[in-house]
Motif scaffolding. Structure first.
Motif, PDB file in Angstrom:
ATOM      1  N   ILE A   1     -64.166  52.889 -21.878  1.00  0.00           N
ATOM      2  CA  ILE A   1     -64.599  51.966 -20.822  1.00  0.00           C
ATOM      3  C   ILE A   1     -64.214  50.537 -21.161  1.00  0.00           C
ATOM      4  CG2 ILE A   1     -66.626  50.957 -19.688  1.00  0.00           C
ATOM      5  CD1 ILE A   1     -67.960  53.701 -19.896  1.00  0.00           C
ATOM      6  N   THR A   2     -64.404  50.159 -22.412  1.00  0.00           N
ATOM      7  CA  THR A   2     -64.043  48.809 -22.853  1.00  0.00           C
ATOM      8  C   THR A   2     -62.547  48.570 -22.674  1.00  0.00           C
ATOM      9  OG1 THR A   2     -65.842  48.731 -24.475  1.00  0.00           O
ATOM     10  CG2 THR A   2     -64.003  47.212 -24.813  1.00  0.00           C
ATOM     11  N   ALA A   3     -61.737  49.553 -23.044  1.00  0.00           N
ATOM     12  CA  ALA A   3     -60.283  49.423 -22.929  1.00  0.00           C
ATOM     13  C   ALA A   3     -59.867  49.238 -21.468  1.00  0.00           C
ATOM     14  CB  ALA A   3     -59.604  50.645 -23.524  1.00  0.00           C
ATOM     15  N   VAL A   4     -60.486  50.011 -20.570  1.00  0.00           N
ATOM     16  CA  VAL A   4     -60.141  49.917 -19.149  1.00  0.00           C
ATOM     17  C   VAL A   4     -60.615  48.600 -18.552  1.00  0.00           C
ATOM     18  CG1 VAL A   4     -60.595  50.891 -16.867  1.00  0.00           C
ATOM     19  CG2 VAL A   4     -60.086  52.408 -18.787  1.00  0.00           C
ATOM     20  N   LYS A   5     -61.835  48.225 -18.852  1.00  0.00           N
ATOM     21  CA  LYS A   5     -62.381  46.984 -18.291  1.00  0.00           C
ATOM     22  C   LYS A   5     -61.617  45.748 -18.742  1.00  0.00           C
ATOM     23  CE  LYS A   5     -67.173  48.291 -17.296  1.00  0.00           C
ATOM     24  NZ  LYS A   5     -68.612  48.030 -17.611  1.00  0.00           N
ATOM     25  N   HIS A   6     -61.155  45.769 -19.983  1.00  0.00           N
ATOM     26  CA  HIS A   6     -60.434  44.612 -20.529  1.00  0.00           C
ATOM     27  C   HIS A   6     -58.917  44.795 -20.469  1.00  0.00           C
ATOM     28  CE1 HIS A   6     -64.097  42.655 -21.975  1.00  0.00           C
ATOM     29  NE2 HIS A   6     -64.500  43.847 -22.375  1.00  0.00           N
ATOM     30  N   GLN A   7     -58.491  45.858 -19.758  1.00  0.00           N
ATOM     31  CA  GLN A   7     -57.063  46.107 -19.569  1.00  0.00           C
ATOM     32  C   GLN A   7     -56.300  46.150 -20.888  1.00  0.00           C
ATOM     33  OE1 GLN A   7     -55.601  46.439 -16.011  1.00  0.00           O
ATOM     34  NE2 GLN A   7     -57.721  47.112 -16.213  1.00  0.00           N
TER      35      GLN A   7
ATOM     36  N   MET B   1     -55.764  52.487 -15.877  1.00  0.00           N
ATOM     37  CA  MET B   1     -56.313  51.137 -15.741  1.00  0.00           C
ATOM     38  C   MET B   1     -56.613  50.806 -14.281  1.00  0.00           C
ATOM     39  SD  MET B   1     -56.485  49.591 -18.727  1.00  0.00           S
ATOM     40  CE  MET B   1     -55.853  49.783 -20.394  1.00  0.00           C
ATOM     41  N   ILE B   2     -55.680  51.149 -13.412  1.00  0.00           N
ATOM     42  CA  ILE B   2     -55.811  50.800 -11.991  1.00  0.00           C
ATOM     43  C   ILE B   2     -56.867  51.655 -11.293  1.00  0.00           C
ATOM     44  CG2 ILE B   2     -54.622  50.794  -9.767  1.00  0.00           C
ATOM     45  CD1 ILE B   2     -52.033  50.148 -11.335  1.00  0.00           C
ATOM     46  N   GLU B   3     -56.806  52.976 -11.507  1.00  0.00           N
ATOM     47  CA  GLU B   3     -57.664  53.886 -10.759  1.00  0.00           C
ATOM     48  C   GLU B   3     -59.091  53.971 -11.290  1.00  0.00           C
ATOM     49  OE1 GLU B   3     -56.074  57.684  -9.745  1.00  0.00           O
ATOM     50  OE2 GLU B   3     -54.000  56.954  -9.655  1.00  0.00           O
ATOM     51  N   MET B   4     -59.298  53.561 -12.542  1.00  0.00           N
ATOM     52  CA  MET B   4     -60.622  53.743 -13.131  1.00  0.00           C
ATOM     53  C   MET B   4     -61.397  52.452 -13.353  1.00  0.00           C
ATOM     54  SD  MET B   4     -60.226  56.982 -15.682  1.00  0.00           S
ATOM     55  CE  MET B   4     -61.976  57.301 -15.491  1.00  0.00           C
ATOM     56  N   LYS B   5     -60.795  51.325 -13.066  1.00  0.00           N
ATOM     57  CA  LYS B   5     -61.453  50.055 -13.367  1.00  0.00           C
ATOM     58  C   LYS B   5     -62.768  49.842 -12.621  1.00  0.00           C
ATOM     59  CE  LYS B   5     -58.712  47.335 -10.051  1.00  0.00           C
ATOM     60  NZ  LYS B   5     -57.813  46.166  -9.909  1.00  0.00           N
ATOM     61  N   ASP B   6     -62.908  50.472 -11.443  1.00  0.00           N
ATOM     62  CA  ASP B   6     -64.137  50.304 -10.658  1.00  0.00           C
ATOM     63  C   ASP B   6     -65.035  51.541 -10.692  1.00  0.00           C
ATOM     64  OD1 ASP B   6     -63.333  47.729  -9.811  1.00  0.00           O
ATOM     65  OD2 ASP B   6     -62.076  48.622  -8.240  1.00  0.00           O
ATOM     66  N   LYS B   7     -64.740  52.470 -11.583  1.00  0.00           N
ATOM     67  CA  LYS B   7     -65.480  53.727 -11.619  1.00  0.00           C
ATOM     68  C   LYS B   7     -66.774  53.647 -12.426  1.00  0.00           C
ATOM     69  CE  LYS B   7     -62.481  56.430  -9.441  1.00  0.00           C
ATOM     70  NZ  LYS B   7     -62.817  57.209  -8.227  1.00  0.00           N
ATOM     71  N   PHE B   8     -66.871  52.691 -13.323  1.00  0.00           N
ATOM     72  CA  PHE B   8     -67.966  52.697 -14.281  1.00  0.00           C
ATOM     73  C   PHE B   8     -69.175  51.892 -13.805  1.00  0.00           C
ATOM     74  CE2 PHE B   8     -63.972  52.962 -16.814  1.00  0.00           C
ATOM     75  CZ  PHE B   8     -64.062  54.323 -17.055  1.00  0.00           C
ATOM     76  N   ASN B   9     -70.347  52.480 -14.000  1.00  0.00           N
ATOM     77  CA  ASN B   9     -71.595  51.813 -13.646  1.00  0.00           C
ATOM     78  C   ASN B   9     -72.600  52.025 -14.770  1.00  0.00           C
ATOM     79  OD1 ASN B   9     -72.639  54.491 -13.295  1.00  0.00           O
ATOM     80  ND2 ASN B   9     -71.778  54.504 -11.229  1.00  0.00           N
ATOM     81  N   ASP B  10     -73.871  51.738 -14.511  1.00  0.00           N
ATOM     82  CA  ASP B  10     -74.901  51.821 -15.557  1.00  0.00           C
ATOM     83  C   ASP B  10     -75.063  53.222 -16.138  1.00  0.00           C
ATOM     84  OD1 ASP B  10     -75.383  49.172 -15.303  1.00  0.00           O
ATOM     85  OD2 ASP B  10     -77.157  49.379 -14.034  1.00  0.00           O
ATOM     86  N   SER B  11     -74.693  54.252 -15.377  1.00  0.00           N
ATOM     87  CA  SER B  11     -74.874  55.618 -15.869  1.00  0.00           C
ATOM     88  C   SER B  11     -73.943  55.932 -17.033  1.00  0.00           C
ATOM     89  CB  SER B  11     -74.639  56.625 -14.739  1.00  0.00           C
ATOM     90  OG  SER B  11     -73.317  56.537 -14.251  1.00  0.00           O
ATOM     91  N   PHE B  12     -72.916  55.097 -17.225  1.00  0.00           N
ATOM     92  CA  PHE B  12     -72.011  55.290 -18.349  1.00  0.00           C
ATOM     93  C   PHE B  12     -72.448  54.494 -19.577  1.00  0.00           C
ATOM     94  CE2 PHE B  12     -69.105  56.832 -15.109  1.00  0.00           C
ATOM     95  CZ  PHE B  12     -68.456  57.849 -15.775  1.00  0.00           C
ATOM     96  N   ASP B  13     -73.494  53.699 -19.442  1.00  0.00           N
ATOM     97  CA  ASP B  13     -73.978  52.877 -20.543  1.00  0.00           C
ATOM     98  C   ASP B  13     -74.714  53.741 -21.563  1.00  0.00           C
ATOM     99  OD1 ASP B  13     -75.089  51.025 -22.243  1.00  0.00           O
ATOM    100  OD2 ASP B  13     -75.841  49.727 -20.655  1.00  0.00           O
TER     101      ASP B  13
END
Length: 210
Positions: free
Chosen positions: A99-105, A125-137
């Motif tokens: 998640i960190t890698a995707v969020k920070h590209q 990077m493109i398709e998953m950047k908006d996929k993560f929410n609190d449930s992945f924390d």
């Protein structure tokens, strides 16, 4: 859909686990990093699963934590990422690091993973950047709930150094390495590591081959 299994571990041959439930054996593919948290053979385990049926082939993929299951399901939605590649990603990188890698590209963090080139990394990077929410924390209550349900003392199941070494060698062999090469790689990693933690051994050994 089969989303959860509880049964006795009959066999562990990374990346596969054989789970017996009421006399029926279920073959489950799991990320290599999950094996260090599994109970010993003959003990009961609870595994979260994702069932895939394609062209007459039926496969079960298993996970220890809810976040791993969720990320796997998101990964296989990405064009060019099949279940085996998704499993390889989870075998090399924790959910939090991915998640960190995707969020920070951080594309370089993904390109070094087995089976991922720049094209697939950019797509992730493109398709998953908006996929993560609190449930992945990791701190989300879901994590603690699943930990208590799945483990039943799982985290107190500490393995000896020799057991971790043997399991790590077996995992590399299952990935296609010759037994002597797997033994050499793990031996090299152990000689330069302060820990024989199963997950660290596998990750360091795979990185040493890059």
């Amino acid at each position: 859909m089969i989303i959860r299994l509880r049964g006795t571990i009959i066999e562990k041959q990374p990346p596969k686990v054989l789970l017996e439930i009421h006399g029926v054996g279920y073959e489950v593919y799991m990320p290599i990093t999950c094996f260090g948290s599994l109970p010993e053979i003959g003990q009961e385990a609870v595994i979260l699963t994702h069932y895939i049926s394609r062209e007459g082939v039926h496969l079960l993929f298993g996970f220890i934590h809810k976040q791993e299951q969720m990320l796997f399901r998101e990964l296989i939605k990405v064009h060019g990422v099949g279940p085996k590649l998704a499993l390889a990603i989870l075998s090399e990188m924790s959910v939090k690091k991915f998640i960190t890698a995707v969020k920070h590209q951080e594309i370089d963090s993904l390109v070094i993973l087995p089976g991922i080139g720049k094209k697939i990394a950019k797509r992730l990077m493109i398709e998953m950047k908006d996929k993560f929410n609190d449930s992945f924390d990791d701190s989300h209550p879901l994590q603690h709930l699943e930990d208590s349900r799945l483990s039943a003392g799982l985290k107190r199941n500490l393995k000896t150094d020799s057991e971790n070494e043997a399991l790590a060698i077996s995992a590399l062999v299952s990935l296609g390495y010759k037994p002597q090469d797997a033994k050499r790689l793990i031996g090299k990693v152990i000689s330069t590591s302060v820990s024989t933690n199963f997950e660290l051994l596998i990750r360091n050994a795979l990185r040493a081959t890059l």
